[in-house]
Every structure is written in C-alpha cells, then in structure tokens.
Design an enzyme around this catalytic site. Sequence first.
Site, PDB file in Angstrom:
ATOM      1  N   ASP A   4       1.382   0.308   5.726  1.00  0.00           N
ATOM      2  CA  ASP A   4       1.406  -1.026   5.134  1.00  0.00           C
ATOM      3  C   ASP A   4       0.230  -1.787   5.727  1.00  0.00           C
ATOM      4  OD1 ASP A   4       3.711  -0.489   3.734  1.00  0.00           O
ATOM      5  OD2 ASP A   4       5.041  -1.336   5.237  1.00  0.00           O
ATOM      6  N   ASP A  52      11.353  -1.118  -5.347  1.00  0.00           N
ATOM      7  CA  ASP A  52      11.933  -1.816  -4.186  1.00  0.00           C
ATOM      8  C   ASP A  52      13.327  -2.316  -4.519  1.00  0.00           C
ATOM      9  OD1 ASP A  52       9.629  -1.610  -2.528  1.00  0.00           O
ATOM     10  OD2 ASP A  52       8.695  -3.251  -3.594  1.00  0.00           O
TER      11      ASP A  52
END
Length: 317
Positions: free
Chosen positions: A14, A172
């Site tokens: 990330d 997600d």
Amino acid sequence: RSTCLAKRVIACLDVRANDNGDLVVTKGDQYDVREKAGDNDVRNLGKPVELAGRYFQEGADEVTFLNITGFRDFPLEDMPMLEVLQRSSETVFVPLTVGGGIRDFTDATGRSYSSLEVAAEYFRSGADKISIGSDAVSAVEDLLAAGKPSGKSAIEQISETYGKQAVVVSVDPRKVWVDSQDAVPHHTIRSSVPGPNGEEFCWYQCTVRGGREGRPLGAYELAKGVEELGAGEILLNCIDKDGTGDGFDIDLIGMVSDAVTIPVIASSGAGCPEHFSEMFKSTRAAAGLAAGIFHREEVSINSVKEHLDSEGIPSRM
C-alpha cells in the site's frame, strides 16, 4: 500428485505519500494507516522500490502496488507512482500490478483523460496488470440496471485493448449480519461463525472510497458482474479482516471463488503460513496475498512456500 496450477503468493504494497510528501509503504488496520500514538503520521514500513526488490528475491510470484494516496485526482500527474513502477520493473521480474486512480478524469486545465489512457501510461511504466476498485462497483451497478454491458466501463475498454489477463478487480467488502437467508435482496450465506446477536446468515457489502462508503451491492453479485464485463482476476479483500492477522475470511473467499471461473486472490487477515494452507485447502482461490506480515518481516514469503510444500500444496519454489 495430480497436476494443478501452482498456488501464487503475492506481496502487496500500500503506497501513499506521508505528511512530508515522501512515498512510503504503509499498512492499515481496518484501512486506517495512521499511527495511533505520537504525531499520528502515516505508518511508514519502507520504500516501495526497495521492498518490491526484496520480495522478488524472497520468491514472491507477483508484487501489487495499491496507490492509496488521498488525492489521486490526477493520476497521470502522480509521477512518483509511475517512477516506482519504472524503477521496480528494472529489478523485479515477476508480474507487477498497480491500482488506485485508474479511471476517467479531467485535469486542472480541463483536459479529459479516459481510464484507457491512464492505464496505458501505467503499462508503459512497467505494470503488467492494473487493478480497478470503486469504478468496478459503478460498472456492475450500471450493468445490473441496464441488463447488458455498455462497452464503456474501464474494465471493458482495458480488457478489450490489453486482454483480460491485464485487468484485476479489487473488491473491498464488509460483512453484514442478517437474521434470515432472504432478509436482503443480496446473495446471503450461512456463516461458519454466528454473529454478535446469534445471527446465522450474512452478506458481504461492497464499499467504495477506501471502505468509507457502503453500496447496495454484494461481493457475490460484483464478482459475477466483473467477470461478465471482462475482468481477468479478482483481488478479494475483507475490511473486517484487514490487519487482524487471525486468518483469511474463508466464508467470503469460498463464496466468491465458487461463483466465478476467473482466478481469485485471497487478501486480508493472514498472520502465519498456516493461514495460507488453510485457505487454499478450503477454497478454490488461486493466490494468497499479504502485506503487513511481510513488511514487518514477521513471516517471509519463502516460509509460506515451504509450508505449502510440506502440506502438499503446489507453489513455485
């Protein structure tokens, strides 16, 4: 041993700018990437290019960069991310996936760019696959409303031009407990663990904007929809499991990997090598992805693969 495709182990980075403007690899705890104590700065777990190189040396089958920088309004002006890809592709010889901000946008001068143009720039910079998140939710909502593909979504355009294998959809979802199988118009499953109030059933709600906004769309419906639109792979996260280290959400991964014919990458919750073997034995997932445990060197990619080998699960050593 019967022949079957080797299971992949993927390292995910990330990437975002910290408060000083430096690009760092961070790791969220249910998508919150700031330190709880001290100056509340972005959690810094290293430099993207160096970490990607380390994971290649450790035996990662792929490296995924997710650009979670807050703005992302002008992805083509985000030169640091393009530079990360360019520099990583010089030393990392496994597929590189990049996600974050790959969509249509208009810059400050009023010039419009299509998601295809944005993707093309990432591919030129060294990406092998691009990952689409929130835009995939909109595309499936449009597909379900119209009853047929429009041909205009980023998934359709990019897979048409570069091939399905170049398009990953990052999902997600968040678990939502319900009292009965038909309590909601979404695909529900019987959970292997009961809910906080004894609920037996749940569905998985898709979210957008980094998990901040829930949509009236289930992960099951999204997965089937993106396969129809031409996605080649699904990166299946789970907000409830993110950063917990207590194992993958087997119910979710089983549900989605059974629903589609394209590969599913299981993400969120890995804390030890055993979590990978448990997930591969229980579901049809093609790959397992982790971030924090690799960044903090709690678990090495090699140790995951050695464990899979000891369990009779084929992986590329």
